[in-house]
Design a protein around this motif. Structure first.
Motif, PDB file in Angstrom:
ATOM      1  N   UNK A 242       0.836  -1.204   0.000  1.00  0.00           N
ATOM      2  CA  UNK A 242       0.000   0.000   0.000  1.00  0.00           C
ATOM      3  C   UNK A 242       0.871   1.254   0.000  1.00  0.00           C
ATOM      4  N   UNK A 243       0.386   2.306  -0.646  1.00  0.00           N
ATOM      5  CA  UNK A 243       1.142   3.545  -0.751  1.00  0.00           C
ATOM      6  C   UNK A 243       1.095   4.320   0.562  1.00  0.00           C
ATOM      7  N   UNK A 244       2.016   5.271   0.681  1.00  0.00           N
ATOM      8  CA  UNK A 244       2.075   6.119   1.864  1.00  0.00           C
ATOM      9  C   UNK A 244       3.358   5.918   2.652  1.00  0.00           C
ATOM     10  N   UNK A 400       7.996  19.468  -1.022  1.00  0.00           N
ATOM     11  CA  UNK A 400       8.670  19.702   0.244  1.00  0.00           C
ATOM     12  C   UNK A 400       7.909  19.103   1.402  1.00  0.00           C
ATOM     13  N   UNK A 401       6.611  18.818   1.195  1.00  0.00           N
ATOM     14  CA  UNK A 401       5.790  18.222   2.240  1.00  0.00           C
ATOM     15  C   UNK A 401       6.147  16.753   2.427  1.00  0.00           C
ATOM     16  N   UNK A 402       5.993  16.268   3.654  1.00  0.00           N
ATOM     17  CA  UNK A 402       6.092  14.842   3.916  1.00  0.00           C
ATOM     18  C   UNK A 402       4.767  14.173   3.551  1.00  0.00           C
ATOM     19  N   UNK A 403       4.750  12.827   3.617  1.00  0.00           N
ATOM     20  CA  UNK A 403       3.518  12.094   3.401  1.00  0.00           C
ATOM     21  C   UNK A 403       3.290  11.629   1.970  1.00  0.00           C
ATOM     22  N   UNK A 404       4.157  12.045   1.042  1.00  0.00           N
ATOM     23  CA  UNK A 404       3.961  11.701  -0.367  1.00  0.00           C
ATOM     24  C   UNK A 404       5.235  11.103  -0.971  1.00  0.00           C
TER      25      UNK A 404
END
Length: 588
Positions: A242-244, A400-404
Motif C-alpha cells: 500500500x502507498x504512503x 517539500x511536504x512529507x507524506x507523499x
C-alpha cells in the motif's frame, strides 16, 4: 452558541496527548494536557486511577519522558520559552524536582534516552556543536558524542549498553545516518544508505537483553520500517504494497510491530507479525492518528481526530481510554480533497467550506510549517475558526511536504520557497476556475515555514493576494541564520546547500526581504520577542522596509511568557487574524 463563542470554545476545550507508559511498569504513564489553559505534563497511575500535574510553567512544557522502570518523570525546562535550558526530573509519585545533569550548561534539546540502570543520554546543542552526554546519579556527566552537524540520541537499550545516534555527518540534517555505540563511545554498527537516503533510528526492542533496533529507511523512496541487529549486522526490511509513508513501534513482547501508514492526509494502522510475516489491518475511524502505542495484552491506544471531529484517545478495543476533562470542542466541517496538476506533479490539497453562504467564498490559503510536514484530515481549531467566520480554507501539500514519498519531500532544492509557491499558484488557479474561491478576496497565510512562504508570496506574486498573514516567519534567511538555534542552522545548511557565506545568492533569492519593495497588499506579522525559530531582529528589518515603501502593515509581538502553548494567547492571536482578514477582504 454565537460564532465567536463557538470558535473560542474549540481552543479552550481540554485536550491531551497520548499517554506514554513505562516499558517495564505499564501501569505508570505520562501525558501532556492543556486543561489548566497551558500545556503541562501529568503523571497517571493506571493502577489507582490517580493523576497528578507534574509541571507548572508560565509558557508551558513541550518535551517530557518517563524512564522504563516508571520511577522518574523527565521534562525540559527552557528559559522563558526560548527553547534553551536544561532537563529536570521528579519521582513519579511526586517530590522535589532536580536537574537531571546538574553539571551541564544549558542548551537546545535534541532528544533524551533512558535505561533501567539509571543511565541517561541527553542531547544538547549550543555554541556551534551538537553534543550527547551520559549522566548517572553520583557520577560526573560524560561527553559521548560531539559534532558541528546535527545529531541527536534516538534511543538506548533497556540495559544501557547500546545507544543509537542519528547524525548528519554524511548526508546532512535531512538525510541522517544511524550509528549505534556502546556507552564507552566505541562504535558497534552504522547504517548509511548514501546521498538522499536517510536512516532514522526509532527504538530498541522493549525486552531486556534484546539488542534489535527499529529504524526507518528510504531505499524505495519512502519511509519504511527496518529491524536491525547492530552487533551481527542482520537487517530485515518490512515492505507494504500500500502507498504512503510508514512509521512503526514495537509490541510489548518484541514479537510484532505496529505500523502506522499515512496516505493522502489520512492514517491507517496495521499489526505485522515478525515470526510469520502476516500483516493485519487494525480497524480505525476515517481520519488521522497523531500517535499510537501498543499496550500489554495486544491492543493499541491511539490519539485520533478528523477535520470535523475533535481529538480523542481511543483503544483498538473500541473504548475511549481517557478524557482530559472539561467540555468537548464543538465539531466542524469535513474536508474535501483536491488533486491539481502542478509544475512538479499532482498536488494534493484540502478544502474546508463554510456551512452557510454561496461560492465563490472569501478564501484563506493556510500554508503549513516545516517544510517537512503536511496538512491532514485532522481537527484544527484555527481552520474551524476561519470556516465559522465565513471563509473557505485551502491547504496545499506543496513540494517539500512529507507524506507523499521521498522524491516529493526532497524536491526543494536551489529555488527554495519559489518551488512551494508555484504549487500554491496552481491550486489557486484551480479553486478560482471552479468557482470555489473569490479571486478578489484571497488571503495568503501561514505559521513558521508557512509564514515565510506567505511573506515570499506577497512579494513574488503581487496582485494575486488581497492580504497576507505571517506568524513566526523567516523574512531574511541570512539574518535568521545568524540568530537562530543550532538545529535550525543545520537545517538551513541542508536545505540551501551550505551557510550564507557558502551560498549567498541562494539565501538572497529565497528571502522575502529581497522582494519587499514589490509587496502591494496589507500584511499582518505575528512574532515572538525571544523566538529562536523566527528571530525578531530579521522580522523587524522586514517591517522597517515595509514602512519605507509605504506598504500597509501591522506587527504583533508577544512576550516569551505568553507563547503558543498558552490557550489565551492562541485565542488572542486568532481574534487578531480574523479582524484583519474581515477588514481587508470585506467580510462582515
Amino acid at each position: 452558541m454565537k460564532a465567536e463563542e463557538r470558535w473560542q470554545s474549540r481552543f479552550r476545550a481540554s485536550r491531551m496527548s497520548l499517554p506514554t507508559w513505562a516499558r517495564l511498569a505499564p501501569s505508570r504513564s505520562i501525558y501532556r494536557s492543556n486543561v489548566t489553559g497551558t500545556w503541562e505534563v501529568y503523571a497517571w497511575d493506571r493502577a489507582t486511577g490517580v493523576t497528578r500535574q507534574v509541571t507548572e510553567r508560565p509558557r508551558g512544557t513541550t518535551y517530557a519522558a518517563i524512564d522504563p522502570t516508571g520511577q522518574w518523570v523527565y521534562w525540559f525546562a527552557d528559559t522563558d520559552g526560548d527553547e534553551f535550558g536544561m532537563w529536570f526530573r521528579q519521582p513519579f509519585s511526586g517530590g522535589a524536582a532536580e536537574p537531571a545533569a546538574p553539571d551541564l550548561p544549558p542548551g537546545q534539546p535534541g532528544g533524551i534516552a533512558l535505561s533501567t540502570t539509571g543511565l541517561v543520554a541527553l542531547t544538547l546543542a549550543s555554541e556551534g556543536a551538537f553534543r550527547i552526554h551520559l549522566a548517572r546519579d553520583g557520577e560526573p556527566t560524560r561527553l559521548l558524542y560531539e559534532h558541528p552537524e546535527a545529531a541527536w540520541v534516538a534511543d538506548m537499550s533497556l540495559d544501557g549498553e547500546l545507544i543509537a545516534i542519528n547524525h548528519g555527518e554524511y548526508g546532512g540534517f535531512r538525510h541522517p545516518a544511524l550509528r549505534v555505540v556502546r556507552k564507552s563511545g566505541d562504535t558497534v554498527g552504522e547504517l548509511y544508505d548514501g546521498p538522499g537516503k536517510g536512516v532514522i533510528g526509532l527504538t530498541f526492542a522493549p525486552v531486556p537483553g534484546d539488542r534489535r533496533l527499529l529504524a526507518l529507511h528510504e531505499r524505495r523512496r519512502r519511509h519504511e520500517p527496518l529491524v536491525w541487529d547492530p552487533v551481527t549486522g542482520e537487517q530485515r526490511e518490512i515492505w507494504l504494497k500500500d502507498s504512503g509513508d510508514l512509521t512503526a513501534d514495537w509490541y510489548h513482547d518484541g514479537r510484532g510491530l505496529l505500523i502506522l501508514r499515512g496516505n493522502r492526509a489520512r492514517s491507517h494502522m496495521h499489526r505485522y507479525d515478525l515470526a510469520g510475516g502476516v500483516l493485519t489491518l487494525i480497524d480505525t475511524p476515517h481520519g488521522v492518528i497523531d500517535e499510537a502505542m501498543p499496550r500489554p495484552g495486544g491492543h493499541v491506544e491511539y490519539s485520533w481526530s478528523s477535520a470535523s471531529r475533535p481529538p480523542v484517545i481511543r483503544s483498538s478495543t473500541g473504548q475511549v481510554v481517557m478524557n482530559a476533562g472539561g467540555p468537548a470542542a464543538p465539531p466542524s466541517v469535513p474536508v474535501e480533497d483536491l488533486d491539481v496538476d502542478g509544475p512538479g506533479g499532482l498536488i494534493h490539497a484540502l478544502v474546508s467550506r463554510p456551512e452557510s453562504g454561496a461560492a465563490p467564498f472569501p478564501t484563506v490559503f493556510m500554508l503549513h510549517g516545516g517544510p517537512a510536514e503536511h496538512d491532514q484530515d485532522s481537527f484544527s481549531p484555527e481552520v474551524a475558526a476561519w470556516v465559522d467566520a465565513g471563509f473557505a480554507v485551502v491547504r496545499v501539500n506543496y513540494r517539500g511536504s512529507t507524506g507523499y514519498g521521498s522524491a516529493w519531500r526532497d524536491a526543494l532544492h536551489a529555488e527554495v520557497g519559489h518551488i512551494e509557491l508555484s504549487d500554491v499558484a496552481a491550486v489557486r488557479q484551480y479553486v478560482t476556475e471552479r468557482g470555489i474561491a473569490d479571486p478578489g478576496r484571497m488571503l495568503l497565510s501561514g505559521t513558521g515555514w508557512g509564514g515565510y512562504l506567505a511573506l515570499l508570496g506577497l512579494g513574488t506574486q503581487p496582485g494575486q493576494w488581497a492580504a497576507g498573514i505571517a506568524a513566526m516567519p523567516i523574512a531574511c534567511h541570512r539574518t535568521a541564520y545568524e540568530d537562530e538555534a543550532e538545529s535550525l542552522r543545520a537545517y538551513h545548511r541542508a536545505l540551501l546547500g551550505g551557510s550564507p557565506d557558502d551560498q549567498p545568492e541562494r539565501y538572497a533569492a529565497s528571502s522575502p526581504i529581497t522582494y519587499v519593495d514589490q509587496v502591494k497588499s496589507p500584511v499582518l506579522i505575528l512574532a515572538g520577542e525571544d523566538d529562536t525559530r523566527s528571530p525578531l531582529r530579521q522580522v523587524r528589518m522586514y517591517v522597517d522596509q515595509l514602512a519605507e515603501h509605504g506598504c500597509e502593515h501591522e506587527l504583533y509581538t508577544y512576550s516569551p511568557v505568553r507563547g503558543t502553548l498558552v490557550v489565551a494567547e492562541r485565542i488572542a492571536q486568532m481574534a487578531l487574524q480574523l479582524d484583519f482578514a474581515r477588514k481587508h477582504l470585506q467580510v462582515s
